[in-house]
Design a protein around this motif. Structure first.
Motif, PDB file in Angstrom:
ATOM      1  N   ALA A 192      68.436  12.171   1.362  1.00 45.68           N
ATOM      2  CA  ALA A 192      67.897  12.187   2.627  1.00 45.68           C
ATOM      3  C   ALA A 192      66.602  12.483   2.747  1.00 45.68           C
ATOM      4  O   ALA A 192      65.825  12.091   3.618  1.00 45.68           O
ATOM      5  N   SER A 193      65.875  12.778   1.608  1.00 47.20           N
ATOM      6  CA  SER A 193      64.477  12.811   1.487  1.00 47.20           C
ATOM      7  C   SER A 193      63.865  11.497   1.898  1.00 47.20           C
ATOM      8  O   SER A 193      62.847  11.308   2.430  1.00 47.20           O
ATOM      9  N   LYS A 194      64.650  10.539   1.189  1.00 48.90           N
ATOM     10  CA  LYS A 194      63.976   9.222   1.175  1.00 48.90           C
ATOM     11  C   LYS A 194      64.416   8.483   2.441  1.00 48.90           C
ATOM     12  O   LYS A 194      63.376   7.845   3.141  1.00 48.90           O
ATOM     13  N   ALA A 195      65.184   9.091   3.203  1.00 50.24           N
ATOM     14  CA  ALA A 195      65.613   8.652   4.511  1.00 50.24           C
ATOM     15  C   ALA A 195      64.555   9.119   5.617  1.00 50.24           C
ATOM     16  O   ALA A 195      64.060   8.416   6.529  1.00 50.24           O
ATOM     17  N   GLN A 196      64.096  10.295   5.126  1.00 53.27           N
ATOM     18  CA  GLN A 196      63.082  10.896   6.058  1.00 53.27           C
ATOM     19  C   GLN A 196      61.766  10.117   6.127  1.00 53.27           C
ATOM     20  O   GLN A 196      61.159   9.800   6.947  1.00 53.27           O
ATOM     21  N   GLU A 197      61.548   9.830   4.747  1.00 51.98           N
ATOM     22  CA  GLU A 197      60.213   9.059   4.407  1.00 51.98           C
ATOM     23  C   GLU A 197      60.257   7.959   5.262  1.00 51.98           C
ATOM     24  O   GLU A 197      59.308   7.610   5.742  1.00 51.98           O
ATOM     25  N   MET A 198      61.426   7.292   5.281  1.00 51.95           N
ATOM     26  CA  MET A 198      61.480   5.854   5.859  1.00 51.95           C
ATOM     27  C   MET A 198      61.383   6.050   7.284  1.00 51.95           C
ATOM     28  O   MET A 198      60.626   5.057   7.820  1.00 51.95           O
ATOM     29  N   VAL A 199      61.871   6.881   7.736  1.00 48.69           N
ATOM     30  CA  VAL A 199      61.781   7.332   9.360  1.00 48.69           C
ATOM     31  C   VAL A 199      60.327   7.429   9.657  1.00 48.69           C
ATOM     32  O   VAL A 199      59.886   6.688  10.648  1.00 48.69           O
ATOM     33  N   ILE A 200      59.545   8.258   8.999  1.00 50.92           N
ATOM     34  CA  ILE A 200      58.178   8.186   9.270  1.00 50.92           C
ATOM     35  C   ILE A 200      57.593   7.250   8.990  1.00 50.92           C
ATOM     36  O   ILE A 200      56.691   6.947  10.007  1.00 50.92           O
ATOM     37  N   LEU A 208      52.802  -0.177   5.042  1.00 50.10           N
ATOM     38  CA  LEU A 208      53.750   0.445   5.834  1.00 50.10           C
ATOM     39  C   LEU A 208      54.943  -0.403   6.004  1.00 50.10           C
ATOM     40  O   LEU A 208      56.173  -0.154   5.628  1.00 50.10           O
ATOM     41  N   TYR A 209      54.657  -1.495   6.685  1.00 47.57           N
ATOM     42  CA  TYR A 209      55.685  -2.424   6.805  1.00 47.57           C
ATOM     43  C   TYR A 209      56.457  -3.100   5.417  1.00 47.57           C
ATOM     44  O   TYR A 209      57.668  -2.983   5.555  1.00 47.57           O
ATOM     45  N   LEU A 210      55.675  -3.412   4.185  1.00 47.39           N
ATOM     46  CA  LEU A 210      56.016  -3.835   3.143  1.00 47.39           C
ATOM     47  C   LEU A 210      56.828  -2.841   2.409  1.00 47.39           C
ATOM     48  O   LEU A 210      57.987  -3.056   1.953  1.00 47.39           O
ATOM     49  N   ASP A 211      56.399  -1.475   2.405  1.00 48.31           N
ATOM     50  CA  ASP A 211      57.164  -0.349   1.836  1.00 48.31           C
ATOM     51  C   ASP A 211      58.561  -0.336   2.626  1.00 48.31           C
ATOM     52  O   ASP A 211      59.639   0.048   1.768  1.00 48.31           O
ATOM     53  N   ILE A 212      58.802  -0.397   3.829  1.00 49.55           N
ATOM     54  CA  ILE A 212      59.917  -0.461   4.460  1.00 49.55           C
ATOM     55  C   ILE A 212      60.901  -1.702   3.936  1.00 49.55           C
ATOM     56  O   ILE A 212      62.070  -1.500   3.691  1.00 49.55           O
ATOM     57  N   GLU A 213      60.322  -2.848   3.889  1.00 51.65           N
ATOM     58  CA  GLU A 213      61.054  -3.948   3.529  1.00 51.65           C
ATOM     59  C   GLU A 213      61.428  -3.836   2.060  1.00 51.65           C
ATOM     60  O   GLU A 213      62.620  -4.215   1.459  1.00 51.65           O
ATOM     61  N   LYS A 214      60.608  -2.905   1.297  1.00 53.83           N
ATOM     62  CA  LYS A 214      60.836  -2.843  -0.130  1.00 53.83           C
ATOM     63  C   LYS A 214      62.145  -1.863  -0.206  1.00 53.83           C
ATOM     64  O   LYS A 214      62.967  -2.066  -1.326  1.00 53.83           O
ATOM     65  N   VAL A 215      62.063  -0.961   0.800  1.00 51.30           N
ATOM     66  CA  VAL A 215      63.448  -0.072   0.591  1.00 51.30           C
ATOM     67  C   VAL A 215      64.759  -0.919   0.844  1.00 51.30           C
ATOM     68  O   VAL A 215      65.680  -0.900   0.264  1.00 51.30           O
ATOM     69  N   ARG A 216      64.459  -1.917   1.868  1.00 54.99           N
ATOM     70  CA  ARG A 216      65.675  -2.791   2.047  1.00 54.99           C
ATOM     71  C   ARG A 216      66.165  -3.575   0.911  1.00 54.99           C
ATOM     72  O   ARG A 216      67.243  -3.702   1.014  1.00 54.99           O
ATOM     73  N   PHE A 217      65.083  -4.236   0.413  1.00 49.90           N
ATOM     74  CA  PHE A 217      65.350  -5.228  -0.478  1.00 49.90           C
ATOM     75  C   PHE A 217      65.244  -4.607  -1.931  1.00 49.90           C
ATOM     76  O   PHE A 217      65.667  -5.691  -2.954  1.00 49.90           O
ATOM     77  N   GLY A 218      64.602  -3.762  -2.349  1.00 50.16           N
ATOM     78  CA  GLY A 218      64.778  -3.112  -3.499  1.00 50.16           C
ATOM     79  C   GLY A 218      63.862  -4.010  -4.630  1.00 50.16           C
ATOM     80  O   GLY A 218      62.871  -4.786  -4.084  1.00 50.16           O
ATOM     81  N   ASN A 219      64.547  -4.444  -5.453  1.00 51.41           N
ATOM     82  CA  ASN A 219      63.615  -5.006  -6.720  1.00 51.41           C
ATOM     83  C   ASN A 219      63.556  -6.659  -6.225  1.00 51.41           C
ATOM     84  O   ASN A 219      62.665  -7.381  -6.963  1.00 51.41           O
ATOM     85  N   LYS A 220      64.057  -7.220  -5.329  1.00 55.80           N
ATOM     86  CA  LYS A 220      64.014  -8.477  -4.966  1.00 55.80           C
ATOM     87  C   LYS A 220      62.613  -8.813  -4.486  1.00 55.80           C
ATOM     88  O   LYS A 220      62.155  -9.907  -4.421  1.00 55.80           O
ATOM     89  N   LEU A 221      62.080  -7.791  -3.937  1.00 52.71           N
ATOM     90  CA  LEU A 221      60.685  -7.703  -3.248  1.00 52.71           C
ATOM     91  C   LEU A 221      59.552  -7.423  -4.142  1.00 52.71           C
ATOM     92  O   LEU A 221      59.583  -6.313  -4.536  1.00 52.71           O
TER      93      LEU A 221
END
Lengths: 356, 247
Positions: free
Chosen positions: A189-197, A226-239
């Protein structure tokens, strides 16, 4: 001349013109016909102020008879009538007034009679010249209006163009990010919140920046991050993202959202289309006059590019051209598995206070 | 009762996690694998023979549609996609479901219900055929063709293709990498290949303009197109007309 903007200025110019004409008129009578100063002055004053008054009426005639819309014959008849009436009324009134004013009989009466023909001719000439000037002014004004209108249109067009050139957050990115958040709400949940923000902050920035706006590199980079952080959450270690940004460039002014489309592109062709790890490098260096930004991404050499690739870059080139008036500010280098875009951002002169 | 074997194919780990979480309390479905791209997916499909695939549309190298194209006996498919107007159009009438990300658990359960019905019934093939046809009707030009060569996936860039030849209900593709048979119609390729790069010169041939070396008179109404590779292809009267328009 009398209507619309610059009214007072036009009236002054009109009066000045008539003063000059009156002076010439007076000199001709004084020097050419050898009449005493008083007679010359009265003659000139009466005839010229009368014509100047009639001229106001003629101005309206010129304003309302549109040369382009009315048939030539009609215009000729119109002006012929107007000229005849004007000259007749003008001369009769002038003669009448002068005969009333100058009672001393030293042959001025005869002078008026003998110069009738030349006065008629000059009356017609006045009319023609005045009409010519009026039409010229009207046309110039129309032209000016049209140019103004056109430049206004161009400005609007430019604005619209810039708007469409702006980085458009791909809906794909948005919905996929929301999907990731949806997944995170159940696992972390806290990671979800971080990503929403992060997503909100990024969206707010993208929606509120205007293209003509210049912002500090620091802010632009913050939002790219910010944008890249979000993509990083989506793609994990691939990025994998590497930053090599010189902090002393942070205060440098750059057009808002200029990096965003480049980073989006490198994600699109690097990460979206690769089955392996994909690296993006962002670096910058700056001198007094110029800031260099470089975005480097590796891509899969086997990937078959969609046709139409390059429009994003074309848009950035256009934007830079619109803002800085130069088309050499973007360069692209492509090797077998590497794509490098380099931007040169010139020092923006109008805003020196924040740039040191 | 036999459990339904399900496979998740998505390039985003969190997207896979979400489906896994949704599936965790569903008794009759057994998750047999996850893949993060089409290549992995093909291997897994062959290995575990799933009854149901949750298939993401946008993935690296080959997308969900292309993967579906090369499957011989495709199982039930639930497409998951974030934003794809063509896909939405393609699915509209289809019984095979699609989920727009992000999707709710309720919506997910609904499509599972559809999938259950489909799997227990035998007739999934015709429905898939209908779906394929719908995808084919989209007007998007193609720039690559995905074929299967044994267990391998081969991606043929359209600009490496020399020509297409009709072979019954299939099309033989002659490209740099070799010849490949594809389960599609000539009509499909005629419509979806870039118009300025490919010409249908005959009922049986579509040829790449860049591969043409020369054109020769053959008989009164037929000409021969000679390719750079030396191959000679006959033209029909209409085909020759189209050829002359482009060249």
């Amino acid at each position: 001349m009398f209507a619309s903007v610059g009214k007072n200025k036009s009236i002054v110019q009109y009066i000045l013109l008539w003063i000059v004409v009156s002076a010439i008129h007076m000199l001709i009578i004084r020097l050419g016909y050898k009449w005493p100063f008083f007679f010359a002055a009265a003659d000139s004053l009466v005839f010229n102020s009368l014509f100047a008054l009639f001229g106001i009426g003629l101005w309206y005639l010129a304003s309302y008879s549109n040369l382009k819309k009315v048939a030539v014959v009609e215009i000729i008849i119109q002006h012929f009538t107007a000229a005849t009436i004007t000259v007749l009324v003008w001369l009769s009134a002038g003669y009448f007034i002068l005969r009333q004013v100058i009672r001393v009989d030293i042959g001025y009466d005869e002078f008026l009679d003998t110069t009738r023909t030349i006065r008629i001719i000059s009356g017609v000439l006045y009319y023609v010249i005045m009409m010519a000037i009026f039409y010229l002014i009207i046309n110039l004004r129309e032209l000016e209006e049209r140019i103004k209108h056109e430049s206004r249109l161009n400005e609007m067009l430019k604005e619209a163009e810039l708007k469409s050139l702006r980085s458009q957050i791909r809906p794909h990115f948005l919905f996929n990010s929301l999907n990731s958040i949806s997944a995170l709400t159940m696992s972390d949940a806290s990671k979800a919140q971080e990503m929403v923000i992060k997503l909100s902050e990024f969206m707010r920035y993208s929606l509120t920046q205007f293209d003509e706006q210049l912002i500090e590199l620091k802010d632009e980079l913050y939002h790219v991050r910010l944008y890249l952080d979000i993509e990083k959450v989506r793609f994990g270690n691939k990025l994998v993202i590497e930053y090599a940004v010189d902090e002393k460039c942070f205060g440098y002014k750059v057009p808002a959202l200029i990096l965003q489309p480049l980073v989006e592109n490198s994600i699109k062709y690097g990460v979206y289309e690769s089955t392996q790890e994909s690296k993006i490098e962002i670096s910058s260096s700056c001198q007094e006059e110029q800031l260099n930004l470089r975005i480097k991404n590796y891509f899969d050499p086997d990937y078959i590019h969609q046709k139409g690739t390059g429009t994003g870059l074309q848009n950035i080139r256009k934007r830079l051209h619109t803002i800085y008036g130069r088309s050499d500010l973007i360069s692209v280098e492509k090797t077998e598995d590497l794509f490098i875009v380099e931007l040169k951002i010139p020092h923006y002169e109008e805003d020196q206070s924040t740039d040191s | 009762m036999k459990k339904i074997k399900a496979l998740i194919v998505d390039d985003e780990p969190l997207a896979r996690d979400l489906i896994k979480t949704y599936l965790s309390d569903i008794q009759d479905i057994e998750l047999v694998g996850e893949s993060e791209n089409g290549f992995e997916a093909l291997n897994q499909i062959q290995a575990v023979k799933p009854d149901l695939i949750f298939l993401d549309v946008q993935m690296p190298k080959i997308n969900g549609f292309e993967l579906l194209e090369i499957l011989e006996n495709p199982p039930a498919i639930i497409f998951t996609t974030a934003f794809d107007q063509y896909a939405i159009k393609a699915f509209d009438m289809s019984a095979v479901d699609y989920l727009l990300k992000p999707f709710s658990k309720e919506r997910f359960l609904q499509s599972l219900e559809k999938a259950r019905n489909l799997i227990t019934m035998q007739g999934q093939q015709p429905i898939l055929e209908g779906l394929r046809e719908k995808i084919d009707n989209s007007q998007e030009p193609i720039n690559r063709i995905v074929v299967r060569h044994g267990a391998k996936i081969i991606i043929i860039p359209v600009d490496s293709i020399h020509y297409f030849e009709a072979q019954d209900n299939y099309v033989m593709i002659y490209a740099d990498k070799g010849n490949f048979l594809k389960d599609k119609s000539m009509k499909f390729y005629e419509q979806h290949l870039p118009k300025q790069d490919f010409i249908r010169i005959h009922r049986s041939f579509i040829v790449s303009v860049s591969q043409i070396e020369s054109v020769e008179q053959y008989a009164k109404d037929t000409h021969l197109v000679i390719l750079k590779s030396g191959t000679k292809l006959k033209t029909s009267a209409n085909g020759y007309k189209r050829l002359r328009e482009i060249l």
